[in-house]
Design an enzyme around this catalytic site. Structure first.
Site, PDB file in Angstrom:
ATOM      1  N   ASP A 245       0.860  -1.178   0.000  1.00  0.00           N
ATOM      2  CA  ASP A 245       0.000   0.000   0.000  1.00  0.00           C
ATOM      3  C   ASP A 245       0.896   1.226   0.000  1.00  0.00           C
ATOM      4  OD1 ASP A 245      -1.832   2.007   0.348  1.00  0.00           O
ATOM      5  OD2 ASP A 245      -2.993   0.963   1.885  1.00  0.00           O
ATOM      6  N   GLU A 247      -0.224   4.323  -0.987  1.00  0.00           N
ATOM      7  CA  GLU A 247      -1.213   5.386  -1.053  1.00  0.00           C
ATOM      8  C   GLU A 247      -1.667   5.611  -2.489  1.00  0.00           C
ATOM      9  OE1 GLU A 247      -3.878   6.605  -0.096  1.00  0.00           O
ATOM     10  OE2 GLU A 247      -3.078   7.485   1.737  1.00  0.00           O
ATOM     11  N   ASN A 248      -2.982   5.647  -2.640  1.00  0.00           N
ATOM     12  CA  ASN A 248      -3.633   5.742  -3.946  1.00  0.00           C
ATOM     13  C   ASN A 248      -3.289   4.563  -4.845  1.00  0.00           C
ATOM     14  OD1 ASN A 248      -4.939   8.155  -3.337  1.00  0.00           O
ATOM     15  ND2 ASN A 248      -3.196   9.381  -3.992  1.00  0.00           N
ATOM     16  N   GLY A 322      -4.192   4.592   5.337  1.00  0.00           N
ATOM     17  CA  GLY A 322      -3.463   5.780   5.753  1.00  0.00           C
ATOM     18  C   GLY A 322      -4.354   6.944   6.116  1.00  0.00           C
ATOM     19  N   ASP A 323      -5.547   7.004   5.506  1.00  0.00           N
ATOM     20  CA  ASP A 323      -6.491   8.084   5.791  1.00  0.00           C
ATOM     21  C   ASP A 323      -7.541   7.654   6.806  1.00  0.00           C
ATOM     22  OD1 ASP A 323      -7.884   6.281   4.281  1.00  0.00           O
ATOM     23  OD2 ASP A 323      -8.576   7.704   2.768  1.00  0.00           O
ATOM     24  N   HIS A 444     -26.556 -16.057  13.109  1.00  0.00           N
ATOM     25  CA  HIS A 444     -27.325 -15.059  13.840  1.00  0.00           C
ATOM     26  C   HIS A 444     -27.906 -14.042  12.878  1.00  0.00           C
ATOM     27  CE1 HIS A 444     -24.328 -11.776  13.493  1.00  0.00           C
ATOM     28  NE2 HIS A 444     -23.411 -12.704  13.687  1.00  0.00           N
ATOM     29  N   ASP A 463     -21.937 -14.203   9.636  1.00  0.00           N
ATOM     30  CA  ASP A 463     -22.962 -14.477  10.654  1.00  0.00           C
ATOM     31  C   ASP A 463     -22.921 -15.918  11.145  1.00  0.00           C
ATOM     32  OD1 ASP A 463     -23.840 -11.880  10.377  1.00  0.00           O
ATOM     33  OD2 ASP A 463     -25.674 -12.390   9.283  1.00  0.00           O
ATOM     34  N   HIS A 491     -27.601 -18.945  25.755  1.00  0.00           N
ATOM     35  CA  HIS A 491     -29.012 -19.330  25.892  1.00  0.00           C
ATOM     36  C   HIS A 491     -29.654 -18.432  26.934  1.00  0.00           C
ATOM     37  CE1 HIS A 491     -28.623 -21.644  29.763  1.00  0.00           C
ATOM     38  NE2 HIS A 491     -27.384 -21.807  29.326  1.00  0.00           N
TER      39      HIS A 491
END
Length: 526
Positions: A245, A247-248, A322-323, A444, A463, A491
């Protein structure tokens, strides 16, 4: 990486200019002048190996073990929500593994959060709750959530330890660091992740980022990314991938989008490496339990304008972009940042140290005559006094607890039998498939549990995934919800929910909570 950055496509030619190894070592030596760092010990950690290679650690973070052979300080701090008390969690011995028993004794049946991940390098580059940036987190003041201290149990060298479980909205940061590479200075990074816990959100990162929590343009970051996002870049297969990464852009190689040489990689415990120096970066990875490292890219900076020279700012992030982009998920166990561009030989030695540490899954406690091994049939018995003859079963599509005995009808016995599957959303957790309705799982919905058909969606998978932990009452096994890690299978009035220890819902009642969320994994009734 930034959610704001999708669609940026600038390009420019790059010219490769490498620093010599001697120059990198000289820079590193000058950087460390006058700084107290741990001395070498008989037993080596990853940072001892990096130092011997001339690329010393300037940040070293782990909740599972010491990263120097002689480190005996705290690894991380937990805060107990019931009274706000905090405790530092250290190691069993210098250079050893985390003292998880100290955490378990302190937290007891209360919910604990990881508030600080200490820096073992001596430079004070600890990670704490990330502040808002271009994006705000869900916690008060726009801060990001803190990770549950018990959501990612594992073992290291046969001893129980806990990782940092990052659900979307969780993030750690340090915007005022000491000694971290800036501008076009060389650096290396590795991290050990759960290679089965990821998504396509932006961005599950560890590494160098902006110091104001905002997107400051191309080249202002250099961090390890792990996930299966294709929005900015991707490699071979369907992911997940280790990418840089910057940036951009999430870069899997020199090209802005697709790079065939970067493979999908999803080991249960994954070593991920990104390193960079002037007009040169590399991506490596491997199985953190065995074997060596593969090199997925090694060459010039991306063929896009703004990444040569780099403009790194020197903040450190974990679990976010980063942001402060906060839509990613993942699990972190250990990682370091170095000053200087490490050699492959140094990284290979670090990988050998990681595999020797003995990372392994933790299968929970209190398993009695049943097993959480995927493919096994089990029944889940309540441990609450007065209800120990009740088991989780489905009635129509609802999950309830019912009294099941040897004389119960065969239909009831089948309804109370579940097949353990690898977690649909994470291989470190489990899912429960119905014995008499294959393809239906316990999941759930609005906190209540149902038996429902797997629709193949990411939401269903999350879930229907539950992460085993030691029983909160001191017996049996408790199961944390994958996407609500502070909520556990409970329960209440014979109905099964995911419940927190206190809250606005009646089923979150704190009375008997620890017993109600503790289950015995038993022999199947059918």
């Amino acid at each position: 990486m930034s959610l704001l950055s999708k669609g940026a496509r600038p390009r420019a030619a790059l010219v490769r200019t490498l620093l010599s190894a001697a120059a990198a070592i000289t820079l590193a030596a000058g950087l460390l002048a006058g700084v107290a760092t741990p001395s070498r010990a008989a037993g080596q950690g990853p940072c001892d190996i990096y130092a011997a290679g001339g690329t010393p650690c300037v940040a070293a973070h782990s909740t599972t073990r010491a990263l120097y052979g002689n480190y005996g300080g705290p690894l991380y701090q937990v805060r107990r929500l019931s009274d706000g008390a905090t405790r530092d969690i250290g190691v069993l011995s210098a250079g050893g593994v985390a003292d998880s028993a100290a955490q378990d004794a302190f937290c007891g049946n209360a919910t604990c959060l990881i508030t600080v991940i200490y820096d073992q390098s001596g430079r004070g580059n600890r990670l704490t709750q990330a502040p808002p940036g271009d994006f705000s987190g869900p916690a008060p003041g726009g801060y990001d959530n803190l990770a549950s201290a018990t959501a990612a149990p594992i073992t290291v060298g046969g001893h129980k330890a806990y990782g940092v479980y990052v659900a979307p909205g969780t993030g750690y940061r340090n915007n005022a660091t000491n000694g971290v590479a800036k501008g076009d200075q060389p650096q290396g990074m590795y991290a050990v992740f759960d290679g089965t816990h990821y998504n396509g959100g932006c961005c599950f990162d560890y590494g160098n980022a902006e110091t104001n929590s905002r997107n400051n343009g191309n080249g202002t970051m250099e961090a390890i990314y792990f996930g299966d996002s294709k929005a900015w870049g991707y490699g071979a297969g369907n992911g997940p991938w280790i990418m840089a990464d910057l940036e951009n852009g999430l870069f899997s190689g020199v090209n802005q989008k697709y790079n065939a040489g970067n493979p999908s990689i999803s080991h249960r415990f994954l070593t991920a490496i990104v390193k960079g120096e002037p007009n040169h970066f590399a991506i490596r990875g491997g199985n953190a339990q065995s074997g060596g490292l593969g090199t997925f890219y090694n060459g010039p900076r991306p063929n896009v304008a703004g990444y040569n020279p780099m403009k790194k700012e020197g903040a450190i992030i974990l679990g976010i972009g980063g942001d402060n982009s906060i839509s990613a998920r993942g699990t972190f166990y250990e990682g370091v940042m170095t000053y200087g561009f490490p050699s492959d030989a140094t990284e290979n030695a670090v990988q050998a140290n990681i595999t020797a540490a003995g990372y392994a899954t933790w299968t929970g406690g209190g398993v009695q005559n049943g097993t959480l091994t995927p493919g096994s049939a089990i029944s889940l018995r309540a441990t609450t006094s007065g209800y120990t003859d009740r088991y989780v079963r489905h009635y129509d599509d609802q999950a309830l607890t019912s009294v099941i005995t040897s004389s119960s009808p065969s239909l009831d016995k089948n309804d109370a039998t579940w097949i353990v599957r690898r977690g649909l959303a994470s291989g470190s957790c489990v899912s429960f498939e119905s014995k008499n309705y294959p393809g239906d799982y316990l999941r759930h919905r609005y906190y209540q549990l149902y038996r429902q058909r797997d629709d193949g969606s990411a939401l269903f998978a999350a879930d229907a995934t539950f992460c085993p932990q030691a029983g909160r009452s001191g017996q049996g096994t408790s199961f944390a919800s994958y996407n609500f890690p502070a909520r556990f299978l409970r329960h209440y009035n014979n109905t099964v929910y995911i419940a927190s220890n206190g809250g606005s819902n009646v089923f979150d009642n704190a009375t008997a909570w620890s017993a109600d969320v503790s289950w015995v994994v038993s022999q199947p009734w059918a």
